[in-house]
Write a protein that holds these residues in place. Sequence first.
Motif, PDB file in Angstrom:
ATOM      1  N   VAL A  29      58.550  62.938   9.826  1.00  0.00           N
ATOM      2  CA  VAL A  29      57.577  63.875  10.377  1.00  0.00           C
ATOM      3  C   VAL A  29      57.453  63.601  11.870  1.00  0.00           C
ATOM      4  N   GLU A  30      57.304  64.657  12.655  1.00  0.00           N
ATOM      5  CA  GLU A  30      57.279  64.526  14.110  1.00  0.00           C
ATOM      6  C   GLU A  30      56.477  65.678  14.699  1.00  0.00           C
ATOM      7  N   ILE A  31      55.966  65.480  15.893  1.00  0.00           N
ATOM      8  CA  ILE A  31      55.205  66.510  16.606  1.00  0.00           C
ATOM      9  C   ILE A  31      56.124  67.199  17.601  1.00  0.00           C
ATOM     10  N   ASP A  32      55.993  68.510  17.689  1.00  0.00           N
ATOM     11  CA  ASP A  32      56.787  69.309  18.614  1.00  0.00           C
ATOM     12  C   ASP A  32      56.411  68.985  20.061  1.00  0.00           C
ATOM     13  N   SER A  33      57.254  69.410  20.983  1.00  0.00           N
ATOM     14  CA  SER A  33      56.986  69.189  22.406  1.00  0.00           C
ATOM     15  C   SER A  33      55.738  69.926  22.889  1.00  0.00           C
ATOM     16  N   ASP A  34      55.218  70.887  22.091  1.00  0.00           N
ATOM     17  CA  ASP A  34      53.960  71.542  22.469  1.00  0.00           C
ATOM     18  C   ASP A  34      52.736  70.687  22.147  1.00  0.00           C
ATOM     19  N   GLY A  35      52.945  69.576  21.466  1.00  0.00           N
ATOM     20  CA  GLY A  35      51.864  68.645  21.185  1.00  0.00           C
ATOM     21  C   GLY A  35      51.085  68.921  19.921  1.00  0.00           C
ATOM     22  N   GLU A  36      51.349  70.029  19.231  1.00  0.00           N
ATOM     23  CA  GLU A  36      50.527  70.345  18.069  1.00  0.00           C
ATOM     24  C   GLU A  36      51.280  70.952  16.894  1.00  0.00           C
TER      25      GLU A  36
ATOM     26  N   VAL B  43      61.665  64.567  18.183  1.00  0.00           N
ATOM     27  CA  VAL B  43      61.727  65.731  19.062  1.00  0.00           C
ATOM     28  C   VAL B  43      61.696  65.221  20.495  1.00  0.00           C
ATOM     29  N   ASP B  44      62.717  65.577  21.277  1.00  0.00           N
ATOM     30  CA  ASP B  44      62.779  65.085  22.652  1.00  0.00           C
ATOM     31  C   ASP B  44      61.964  65.970  23.589  1.00  0.00           C
ATOM     32  N   GLY B  45      61.948  65.620  24.861  1.00  0.00           N
ATOM     33  CA  GLY B  45      61.131  66.335  25.828  1.00  0.00           C
ATOM     34  C   GLY B  45      61.558  67.762  26.086  1.00  0.00           C
ATOM     35  N   TYR B  46      62.750  68.120  25.633  1.00  0.00           N
ATOM     36  CA  TYR B  46      63.246  69.489  25.804  1.00  0.00           C
ATOM     37  C   TYR B  46      63.051  70.329  24.540  1.00  0.00           C
ATOM     38  N   GLY B  47      62.435  69.750  23.541  1.00  0.00           N
ATOM     39  CA  GLY B  47      62.199  70.475  22.300  1.00  0.00           C
ATOM     40  C   GLY B  47      63.332  70.405  21.309  1.00  0.00           C
TER      41      GLY B  47
ATOM     42  N   VAL C 159      65.672  57.911  18.488  1.00  0.00           N
ATOM     43  CA  VAL C 159      64.722  58.244  19.540  1.00  0.00           C
ATOM     44  C   VAL C 159      65.483  58.298  20.855  1.00  0.00           C
ATOM     45  N   THR C 160      65.023  59.130  21.779  1.00  0.00           N
ATOM     46  CA  THR C 160      65.631  59.186  23.109  1.00  0.00           C
ATOM     47  C   THR C 160      64.752  58.428  24.091  1.00  0.00           C
ATOM     48  N   GLY C 161      65.400  57.710  25.014  1.00  0.00           N
ATOM     49  CA  GLY C 161      64.696  56.913  25.991  1.00  0.00           C
ATOM     50  C   GLY C 161      64.336  57.690  27.238  1.00  0.00           C
ATOM     51  N   PRO C 162      63.649  57.053  28.163  1.00  0.00           N
ATOM     52  CA  PRO C 162      63.218  57.730  29.390  1.00  0.00           C
ATOM     53  C   PRO C 162      64.346  58.330  30.202  1.00  0.00           C
ATOM     54  N   ASP C 163      65.540  57.729  30.167  1.00  0.00           N
ATOM     55  CA  ASP C 163      66.679  58.251  30.932  1.00  0.00           C
ATOM     56  C   ASP C 163      67.581  59.152  30.106  1.00  0.00           C
ATOM     57  N   GLY C 164      67.170  59.479  28.881  1.00  0.00           N
ATOM     58  CA  GLY C 164      67.962  60.331  28.009  1.00  0.00           C
ATOM     59  C   GLY C 164      68.898  59.587  27.091  1.00  0.00           C
TER      60      GLY C 164
END
Length: 361
Positions: free
Chosen positions: A62-69, A116-120, A182-187
Motif C-alpha cells: 500500500v502506498e500514497i500517491d504523489s498528490d498526498g491523499e 510511488v516516486d515524485g513523478y507519480g 524505493v527511489t532515493g533523492p538522486d533517483g
Amino acid sequence: MISLARTSWVTVSLLSTFLIFSGGLLAQKVTNPTNEHPNPYRTINDFFDLPEDREWGSTSAVEIDSDGESIWVAERCSSNSCALSDADPIIKYDKDGNIVTSFGGGMIIWPHGIHVDGYGNVWVTDARAASPAELAQNPDAAGKGHTVYKFSSEGEVLLVLGTPGVAGDGSGPLLNSPNDVVTGPDGSIYVGDGHGGQGANADLSTVARIAKFDRHGRFLESWGSIGTEPGKFRTPHSLAFDSQGRLFVADRGNVRIQIFTQEGDFIDEWHQFGRLSGIYIDADDVLYAADSESSATSNPGWRRGIRVGSAITGHVFSFIPDPARSPGGTSAAEGVAADKHGNVYGAEVGPRQLVKYVREN
C-alpha cells in the motif's frame, strides 16, 4: 538513541550460524516491548471495494500517491497469488475510497512491495515465480516473477529490473524474491532483495541484500548478506527514506530497523518498533512501522500492530494494536502508509483486507 551496533557483535557473529540455520532466534531483548502507547486512531473497515466486487486477496503493498491523499494498493487477485488470474492487482483509489484506475493483469505473480516516486510513477515488486502446481494449472504463468516493474500512473511499463522468471544469486542485476523498492533523492533505485532469510531452511546461499540501480535501471552495487551483524539481513522486507536521505530497512527476521547512508554505510539499528514487516516515513519524518509477526515465539512480549514514532529520534509515541487475533501467526498489517491528512492504511496478508485508521486527536 543508543546505538547497538558495537554491543557484543563478536559473540553474536560466533553464534549466528547456529541461530540462523537451525531456525532459532537470536536472544536480543535489548528493548522493552512498546505495547502500551496510546492509540489515537479510529478503525474503519470495508472502506475499499475491489473492481467487479471481487473478494480481497492477501496484500502487503500500500502506498500514497504523489498528490498526498490518493491510495495505491497491489492485491494478490482475491487469493495469495495472481498465477491463476488475469485480474488487475494494482489499483488506485481516491481519498474517498472510489476506484480511479487499475492495471497489471496477467503480468505479476506475487505483488509484494509498492512505491510511488515524485513523478507519480508506480513501482511494484513481483516477489516470486509461479510454483510447479500453479504452472501445471496455468502454463502462461511461466516467465514471470523475481522482478521490479516501473509503471506510469496509467499502467504503461516504463522499466523492468531483473529478468522475469529468473532468480538471481544475489551478486548482480538479477533479483531473487524482491520484497520492496524505493527511489532515493538522486533517483537511484534501491531494492530489498531476498524474502527467505528468516525461514528455518535458510542457509548461506539465501539472498539477503540491498541492490542499488541508477535512475535508468543500470545495476550499480549491492550490500548485505544473510546474517545478524550490522549490515546483514534476515529478510529486508520494506524500505523507506527519511528527510535526511537516510535509508531505513525493515530487517524483519532480525526484529529491527537498520539505517544506512545511500552508499550502504551502516548508521544505526533500532529494536523499539517490533518485528516490522512494513515501514513508511512521511514528509514530517513520522515513522509508521507495521508489526505483523510478533508472537510468543518470534518476539516474546510484543504485540502485533502499527507503531508510530519519529524517524529522527526513534521515539515511539502511538500504537494501533491488532484487534483481530491473539498472539501467534500473521494477522496485523504487513504494509503501511499514511496520507497527508494523517490517516493510516494497513495492508493485511492474513485477514486479507485494507484497513483505514483515522486520527481523532
